[in-house]
Design an enzyme around this catalytic site. Structure first.
Site, PDB file in Angstrom:
ATOM      1  N   LYS A 115       0.838  -1.203   0.000  1.00 21.27           N
ATOM      2  CA  LYS A 115       0.000   0.000   0.000  1.00 21.27           C
ATOM      3  C   LYS A 115       0.877   1.260   0.000  1.00 21.27           C
ATOM      4  O   LYS A 115       0.543   2.246  -0.655  1.00 21.27           O
ATOM      5  CB  LYS A 115      -0.934   0.007   1.222  1.00 21.27           C
ATOM      6  CG  LYS A 115      -2.167  -0.856   1.037  1.00 21.27           C
ATOM      7  CD  LYS A 115      -3.163  -0.207   0.084  1.00 21.27           C
ATOM      8  CE  LYS A 115      -4.534  -0.824   0.066  1.00 21.27           C
ATOM      9  NZ  LYS A 115      -4.685  -2.122  -0.574  1.00 21.27           N
ATOM     10  N   LYS A 197      -2.613 -11.308  -8.952  1.00 17.85           N
ATOM     11  CA  LYS A 197      -3.906 -11.885  -8.589  1.00 17.85           C
ATOM     12  C   LYS A 197      -5.063 -11.012  -9.084  1.00 17.85           C
ATOM     13  O   LYS A 197      -4.899  -9.802  -9.283  1.00 17.85           O
ATOM     14  CB  LYS A 197      -3.998 -12.059  -7.071  1.00 17.85           C
ATOM     15  CG  LYS A 197      -3.952 -10.758  -6.326  1.00 17.85           C
ATOM     16  CD  LYS A 197      -4.265 -10.909  -4.860  1.00 17.85           C
ATOM     17  CE  LYS A 197      -4.189  -9.539  -4.222  1.00 17.85           C
ATOM     18  NZ  LYS A 197      -5.003  -9.231  -3.138  1.00 17.85           N
ATOM     19  N   LYS A 200     -10.210  -6.369  -6.884  1.00 16.70           N
ATOM     20  CA  LYS A 200     -11.412  -5.562  -7.126  1.00 16.70           C
ATOM     21  C   LYS A 200     -11.125  -4.302  -7.924  1.00 16.70           C
ATOM     22  O   LYS A 200     -11.913  -3.882  -8.732  1.00 16.70           O
ATOM     23  CB  LYS A 200     -12.045  -5.157  -5.795  1.00 16.70           C
ATOM     24  CG  LYS A 200     -12.665  -6.301  -5.020  1.00 16.70           C
ATOM     25  CD  LYS A 200     -13.520  -5.777  -3.884  1.00 16.70           C
ATOM     26  CE  LYS A 200     -13.624  -6.789  -2.749  1.00 16.70           C
ATOM     27  NZ  LYS A 200     -12.701  -6.533  -1.648  1.00 16.70           N
TER      28      LYS A 200
HETATM   29  P1  TYM Z   1     -10.809  -8.614   0.500  1.00 15.21           P
HETATM   30  O1  TYM Z   1     -12.027  -7.777   0.584  1.00 15.21           O
HETATM   31  O2  TYM Z   1      -9.636  -8.086  -0.255  1.00 15.21           O
HETATM   32  O3  TYM Z   1     -11.154 -10.022  -0.127  1.00 15.21           O
HETATM   33  C1  TYM Z   1     -12.226 -10.816   0.370  1.00 15.21           C
HETATM   34  C2  TYM Z   1     -11.832 -12.285   0.302  1.00 15.21           C
HETATM   35  O4  TYM Z   1     -11.512 -12.666  -1.032  1.00 15.21           O
HETATM   36  C3  TYM Z   1     -10.217 -13.274  -1.063  1.00 15.21           C
HETATM   37  N1  TYM Z   1      -9.560 -12.935  -2.339  1.00 15.21           N
HETATM   38  C4  TYM Z   1      -8.991 -13.834  -3.151  1.00 15.21           C
HETATM   39  N2  TYM Z   1      -8.866 -15.160  -3.049  1.00 15.21           N
HETATM   40  C5  TYM Z   1      -8.252 -15.812  -4.084  1.00 15.21           C
HETATM   41  N3  TYM Z   1      -7.781 -15.171  -5.191  1.00 15.21           N
HETATM   42  C6  TYM Z   1      -7.885 -13.841  -5.327  1.00 15.21           C
HETATM   43  N4  TYM Z   1      -7.442 -13.245  -6.434  1.00 15.21           N
HETATM   44  C7  TYM Z   1      -8.511 -13.102  -4.263  1.00 15.21           C
HETATM   45  N5  TYM Z   1      -8.782 -11.785  -4.077  1.00 15.21           N
HETATM   46  C8  TYM Z   1      -9.423 -11.704  -2.880  1.00 15.21           C
HETATM   47  C9  TYM Z   1      -9.478 -12.696   0.134  1.00 15.21           C
HETATM   48  O5  TYM Z   1      -8.415 -13.527   0.527  1.00 15.21           O
HETATM   49  C10 TYM Z   1     -10.579 -12.603   1.154  1.00 15.21           C
HETATM   50  O6  TYM Z   1     -10.764 -13.847   1.792  1.00 15.21           O
HETATM   51  N6  TYM Z   1      -8.576  -8.037   4.927  1.00 15.21           N
HETATM   52  C11 TYM Z   1      -9.649  -8.721   4.249  1.00 15.21           C
HETATM   53  C12 TYM Z   1     -11.028  -8.391   4.844  1.00 15.21           C
HETATM   54  C13 TYM Z   1     -11.134  -8.719   6.301  1.00 15.21           C
HETATM   55  C14 TYM Z   1     -11.180 -10.023   6.885  1.00 15.21           C
HETATM   56  C15 TYM Z   1     -11.324  -9.779   8.297  1.00 15.21           C
HETATM   57  C16 TYM Z   1     -11.118 -11.311   6.393  1.00 15.21           C
HETATM   58  C17 TYM Z   1     -11.254  -7.801   7.289  1.00 15.21           C
HETATM   59  N7  TYM Z   1     -11.351  -8.440   8.493  1.00 15.21           N
HETATM   60  C18 TYM Z   1     -11.411 -10.839   9.185  1.00 15.21           C
HETATM   61  C19 TYM Z   1     -11.202 -12.368   7.290  1.00 15.21           C
HETATM   62  C20 TYM Z   1     -11.350 -12.125   8.682  1.00 15.21           C
HETATM   63  C21 TYM Z   1      -9.679  -8.242   2.806  1.00 15.21           C
HETATM   64  O7  TYM Z   1      -9.215  -7.189   2.491  1.00 15.21           O
HETATM   65  O8  TYM Z   1     -10.361  -9.063   1.952  1.00 15.21           O
END
Ligand code: TYM
Length: 334
Positions: A115, A197, A200
């Site tokens: 970031k 990867k 979003k």
């Molecule tokens: P976020 O919003 O970026 O993504 C949500 C979930 O999708 C998974 N993910 C992927 N898995 C495989 N391949 C990809 N290309 C890919 N892109 C995203 C992420 O691993 C995630 O599971 N920090 C977390 C949000 C969060 C969270 C938590 C998760 C906040 N508090 C507590 C678990 C427990 C995040 O930014 O996910």
């Protein structure tokens, strides 16, 4: 005696449209887990503020994430579905946990370093303490399993560290949570341009969203990268082709995957055919989720009801943990 179900927590940031990475890294596991675990799934709206989303977009994004989760197969009757900012107990435990988190360790976290590189003009303190907030999301519900994609593995390691540190200093309270995926490894869905990867906010044409219309899906797959490779039987598959095979494994039948793997191995593969087939299988997979999510998004009253009921349940469980944490710390005056 009935044994208590294990607690599961996971969250998704409302920073844009959900994509195949979110689905196969996280949501696919949620759907299976809802049968056997006590699941808490939430929209991580506080986390999304680290990148300063437009206030106009936030409510719609939160509703869409909820709708897309339900459209994918989550049953709000079986799981607790809520929005992070509806649980103020999280912010209080976050404050307390920050006292056990060291700036040095937070500065070393790879997602923080990324970031800093991506948004040098906005290296806010929320970004630095992002893993503390995430750990608290998990620990406050006393979760033991956290279904996430591979990119979140390091954050889970930190959650275990914070749990240990707290338990060691103040007394046993938190179980140590582990990242979870059905199957052997955490999942990482690659982007269609072969550059990292799927995510979003990055290259839209290289990402397949759960909201993409049929033609858009076909068009994106047609444009997907395929290095032709040497064409010599037995040569290793180029990464771009491997990538498409991996996507096929997610949405196509095993026979289809086998057909194109064999075609690659005997040198007869036609990438155009492969991408057309994958396009059709992908449309079959995404279209029902997209249509259901569209309908659900119209029904904001229903979504609000779910958010409210989920918040109530998540708050009750969080409040118990917070109460015990404060007592152990010594914030216990009355
Ligand atoms: P976020 O919003 O970026 O993504 C949500 C979930 O999708 C998974 N993910 C992927 N898995 C495989 N391949 C990809 N290309 C890919 N892109 C995203 C992420 O691993 C995630 O599971 N920090 C977390 C949000 C969060 C969270 C938590 C998760 C906040 N508090 C507590 C678990 C427990 C995040 O930014 O996910």
């Amino acid at each position: 005696m009935a044994t208590e179900k294990e607690i599961v927590v996971s969250g998704i940031r409302p920073t844009g449209y959900l994509h195949l990475g979110n689905y196969f890294g996280a949501i696919r596991n949620y759907i299976r887990m809802q049968e056997d675990f006590n699941c808490y799934f939430f929209v991580a709206d506080w986390h999304s503020l680290t990148t300063h989303p437009d206030p106009k977009d936030l409510p719609g994004n939160v509703m869409r994430v909820l709708a897309e989760n339900i459209a994918s197969g989550l049953d709000p009757e079986k799981v607790t579905l809520y929005v992070q900012s509806d649980i103020p107990e999280i912010s209080e435990l976050y404050l307390l946990m920050n006292m056990l988190a060291y700036v040095g360790e937070l500065e070393k976290v790879p997602t923080f370093k990324d970031k800093v590189r991506l948004q040098p003009e906005n290296v806010n303190a929320g970004l630095l303490t992002y893993p503390v907030l995430m750990s608290v999301d998990i620990l406050i519900q006393r979760a033991v399993k956290v279904p996430v994609g591979k990119d979140q593995g390091q954050h889970l390691e930190m959650a275990r560290n914070f749990a240990q540190r707290f338990n060691h200093r103040y007394g046993d309270l938190f179980p140590e949570p582990v990242a979870f995926n059905y199957g052997d490894n955490l999942v990482r869905v690659q982007s269609l341009d072969g550059k990292g990867k799927m995510s979003k906010s990055e290259n839209e044409m290289a990402t397949l969203y759960l909201s993409d219309e049929d033609d858009k899906i076909r068009q994106k797959l047609k444009k997907a990268k395929t290095d032709s490779g040497s064409g010599v039987p037995g040569e290793p598959m180029p990464e771009s082709v491997q990538n498409l095979i991996e996507l096929m494994k997610l949405v196509s039948t095993p026979d289809t995957v086998q057909f194109f793997e064999d075609a690659y191995n005997n040198g007869s593969i036609r990438y155009g055919d492969m991408k057309t087939q994958l396009g059709e299988d992908m449309v079959k997979f995404i279209a029902p989720i997209r249509e259901k999510a569209k309908d659900l998004q119209q029904d904001t009253a229903y979504l609000r009801e779910i958010m409210k009921a989920g918040a109530e349940k998540a708050r009750a469980n969080a409040a118990q943990t917070l109460h015990q944490a404060k007592k152990l710390i010594g914030i216990n005056y009355y």
